[in-house]
Design a protein around this motif. Structure first.
Motif, PDB file in Angstrom:
ATOM      1  N   PRO A   1      -2.167 -29.890  13.584  1.00  0.00           N
ATOM      2  CA  PRO A   1      -0.760 -30.052  13.196  1.00  0.00           C
ATOM      3  C   PRO A   1      -0.375 -31.345  12.757  1.00  0.00           C
ATOM      4  O   PRO A   1       0.170 -31.722  11.674  1.00  0.00           O
ATOM      5  CB  PRO A   1       0.257 -29.624  14.444  1.00  0.00           C
ATOM      6  CG  PRO A   1      -0.698 -29.590  15.755  1.00  0.00           C
ATOM      7  CD  PRO A   1      -1.899 -29.445  14.957  1.00  0.00           C
TER       8      PRO A   1
ATOM      9  N   LEU B   1       3.904 -25.654   8.744  1.00  0.00           N
ATOM     10  CA  LEU B   1       4.722 -26.439   9.982  1.00  0.00           C
ATOM     11  C   LEU B   1       6.023 -25.545  10.305  1.00  0.00           C
ATOM     12  O   LEU B   1       6.464 -25.200  11.361  1.00  0.00           O
ATOM     13  CB  LEU B   1       4.780 -27.757   9.638  1.00  0.00           C
ATOM     14  CG  LEU B   1       3.815 -28.687   9.588  1.00  0.00           C
ATOM     15  CD1 LEU B   1       4.178 -29.952   9.194  1.00  0.00           C
ATOM     16  CD2 LEU B   1       3.026 -28.942  11.020  1.00  0.00           C
ATOM     17  N   LYS B   2       6.913 -25.187   9.157  1.00  0.00           N
ATOM     18  CA  LYS B   2       8.203 -24.519   9.287  1.00  0.00           C
ATOM     19  C   LYS B   2       7.811 -23.262  10.013  1.00  0.00           C
ATOM     20  O   LYS B   2       8.600 -22.733  10.774  1.00  0.00           O
ATOM     21  CB  LYS B   2       8.759 -24.617   8.061  1.00  0.00           C
ATOM     22  CG  LYS B   2      10.400 -23.971   8.128  1.00  0.00           C
ATOM     23  CD  LYS B   2      11.095 -24.262   6.978  1.00  0.00           C
ATOM     24  CE  LYS B   2      12.658 -24.178   7.093  1.00  0.00           C
ATOM     25  NZ  LYS B   2      13.433 -24.148   5.828  1.00  0.00           N
TER      26      LYS B   2
ATOM     27  N   ASP C   1       4.141 -28.065   4.407  1.00  0.00           N
ATOM     28  CA  ASP C   1       5.575 -28.126   5.045  1.00  0.00           C
ATOM     29  C   ASP C   1       5.922 -26.408   5.471  1.00  0.00           C
ATOM     30  O   ASP C   1       6.519 -26.448   6.443  1.00  0.00           O
ATOM     31  CB  ASP C   1       6.378 -28.588   3.965  1.00  0.00           C
ATOM     32  CG  ASP C   1       7.730 -28.874   4.576  1.00  0.00           C
ATOM     33  OD1 ASP C   1       7.957 -29.278   5.719  1.00  0.00           O
ATOM     34  OD2 ASP C   1       8.917 -28.541   3.990  1.00  0.00           O
TER      35      ASP C   1
ATOM     36  N   SER D   1       7.173 -23.356  13.545  1.00  0.00           N
ATOM     37  CA  SER D   1       8.389 -23.548  14.400  1.00  0.00           C
ATOM     38  C   SER D   1       9.025 -22.362  14.773  1.00  0.00           C
ATOM     39  O   SER D   1       9.889 -22.695  15.904  1.00  0.00           O
ATOM     40  CB  SER D   1       9.220 -24.729  13.748  1.00  0.00           C
ATOM     41  OG  SER D   1       9.657 -23.995  12.662  1.00  0.00           O
TER      42      SER D   1
ATOM     43  N   ILE E   1      -3.176 -22.908  13.259  1.00  0.00           N
ATOM     44  CA  ILE E   1      -3.055 -24.504  12.937  1.00  0.00           C
ATOM     45  C   ILE E   1      -3.848 -25.276  14.074  1.00  0.00           C
ATOM     46  O   ILE E   1      -3.420 -25.138  15.255  1.00  0.00           O
ATOM     47  CB  ILE E   1      -1.812 -25.004  12.940  1.00  0.00           C
ATOM     48  CG1 ILE E   1      -0.817 -24.376  11.918  1.00  0.00           C
ATOM     49  CG2 ILE E   1      -1.653 -26.558  12.459  1.00  0.00           C
ATOM     50  CD1 ILE E   1       0.589 -24.583  11.638  1.00  0.00           C
TER      51      ILE E   1
ATOM     52  N   GLU F   1       1.166 -32.600   9.239  1.00  0.00           N
ATOM     53  CA  GLU F   1       2.190 -33.415   9.171  1.00  0.00           C
ATOM     54  C   GLU F   1       1.953 -34.737   8.025  1.00  0.00           C
ATOM     55  O   GLU F   1       2.696 -35.130   7.255  1.00  0.00           O
ATOM     56  CB  GLU F   1       2.742 -33.992  10.375  1.00  0.00           C
ATOM     57  CG  GLU F   1       3.409 -32.814  11.178  1.00  0.00           C
ATOM     58  CD  GLU F   1       3.383 -33.420  12.572  1.00  0.00           C
ATOM     59  OE1 GLU F   1       3.152 -34.359  13.109  1.00  0.00           O
ATOM     60  OE2 GLU F   1       3.863 -32.476  13.566  1.00  0.00           O
TER      61      GLU F   1
ATOM     62  N   LYS G   1       3.245 -21.482  18.615  1.00  0.00           N
ATOM     63  CA  LYS G   1       3.215 -22.376  17.451  1.00  0.00           C
ATOM     64  C   LYS G   1       2.003 -22.714  16.536  1.00  0.00           C
ATOM     65  O   LYS G   1       2.169 -23.091  15.512  1.00  0.00           O
ATOM     66  CB  LYS G   1       3.948 -23.776  17.643  1.00  0.00           C
ATOM     67  CG  LYS G   1       5.502 -23.598  18.216  1.00  0.00           C
ATOM     68  CD  LYS G   1       6.405 -24.787  18.372  1.00  0.00           C
ATOM     69  CE  LYS G   1       7.457 -24.736  19.269  1.00  0.00           C
ATOM     70  NZ  LYS G   1       8.460 -23.608  18.492  1.00  0.00           N
TER      71      LYS G   1
END
Length: 353
Positions: free
Chosen positions: A340, A285-286, A282, A289, A337, A344, A294
């Motif tokens: 992705p 991914l954050k 998490d 963002s 990444i 997730e 990304k």
């Protein structure tokens, strides 16, 4: 031109009131009884309804009851126009959802003021404000008009912060609420042993630092710029005016804030129930963002561990696992990444299980 539906069984009052509204540049539709009024409301979708109470076929209470149950007409501002002045009658109308109540005989100015107030309220409720600097400016301008406060927002300022510059410190009294025009900000808590725990990351178009203002407490965390950033500071007194002065203004403003409130709740649930593996996924991914690219993340293992809420060693082990699984690549300390969707899936695993 706003469209008004006037439902009144008295021909003289209906004609005179309709003329006043036409002279005030409103488009007027009239109905001589409640039954016709309901039909016209559903067909014409007026911007506002003015309705007598005592009428044949269907009285005003019945009109309001029917229209309030239908999705297409439930939100139309509704003003009762009547000779009944008993408190019980007024209370009954308001309990059914009427927005205002004018008694006959009424002054032209009172009628027009009531209409303008209700139309402004309706516009404020229906308008969607984007979470952008322009959206914030538009909201403040509309709130100035609605609240009749021309000085609202005059002390709002834009300030530049260099990378690693402190914005506020744990224990300080909050004097502003912040909105990020550009850049990134992290908030963190310090522990007596010198360790830090990153509580949140914020990017452009995010609000932060408003919780202690609402709670009337000092900051419980510190904030620093992760890169050169441009912040809009909203003074505490303006923020509280927009929150507390009127339900419709506060509802619109809260919609701008709720994005981060929901994110904070989700983050706390994640810390409580998710594994280190899930929390690391998490956090990756954050962090991604917040970047233009990304897929590539330049973040220290220490900062990543602070976001996850665990030791650096634990995060390093999880990153090694992700690398072996082909989810990420690591080169010169930077994390890329590659899948992705798989990250997730790791985050959702606890829910799916």
């Amino acid at each position: 031109m706003k469209k008004i539906l006037l439902i009144e069984d008295n021909a003289e009052i209906r004609e005179n009131t309709g003329e006043i509204l036409s002279l005030a540049n409103y488009s007027v539709i009239t109905a001589e009884n409640g039954k016709i009024g309901v039909e016209l409301a559903q067909r014409e979708r007026p911007d506002l309804i003015i309705c007598d109470i005592m009428m044949p076929e269907l009285d005003g209470y019945g009109v309001l009851h029917i229209l309030s149950k239908k999705e297409d007409t439930a939100s139309i501002p509704f003003i009762f126009l009547t000779a009944k002045t008993e408190k019980t009658d007024i209370r009954k109308g308001m309990n059914l959802g009427a927005d205002d109540y004018l008694t006959k005989p009424f002054d032209d100015t009172d009628l027009l003021n009531a209409i303008e107030t209700r139309l402004r309220k309706s516009a404020m409720q229906q308008k969607h404000y984007e979470s952008t600097p322009e959206g914030l400016d538009n909201f403040i301008k509309d709130a100035q008009k609605f609240l009749n406060l021309k000085d609202l927002g005059k002390d709002k300022k834009v300030k530049q912060y260099k990378k690693k510059a402190e914005i506020f410190s744990e224990g300080d009294m909050p004097l502003h609420v912040y909105f990020i025009k550009s850049g990134n900000v992290k908030t963190f808590k310090s522990h007596p042993d010198g360790k830090e725990f990153i509580t949140n990351l914020y990017a452009a178009n995010d609000f932060f630092g408003f919780e202690p203002v609402l709670e009337n407490e000092n900051y419980k965390e510190s904030a620093v710029a992760l890169q050169d950033s441009e912040l809009i500071s909203v003074p505490r007194h303006d923020f509280m005016l927009m929150i507390q002065s009127h339900p419709d203004v506060s509802a619109s403003f809260i919609n701008l804030l709720c994005k981060k409130v929901a994110e904070r709740e989700r983050q706390l649930l994640s810390l409580a129930y998710n594994s280190v593996r899930q929390r690391t996924a998490d956090a990756l991914l954050k962090s991604a963002s917040l970047k233009d690219d990304k897929a590539v993340i330049a973040i220290s293992r220490e900062d990543l561990a602070k976001m996850v809420g665990t030791a650096s060693e634990s995060v390093i082990r999880v990153l090694s696992d992700f690398k072996e699984e082909g989810i990420i690549e690591i080169e010169s300390g930077k994390i890329k990444i590659t899948h992705p969707a798989k990250l997730e899936k790791v985050v959702r695993w606890n829910v799916a299980r």
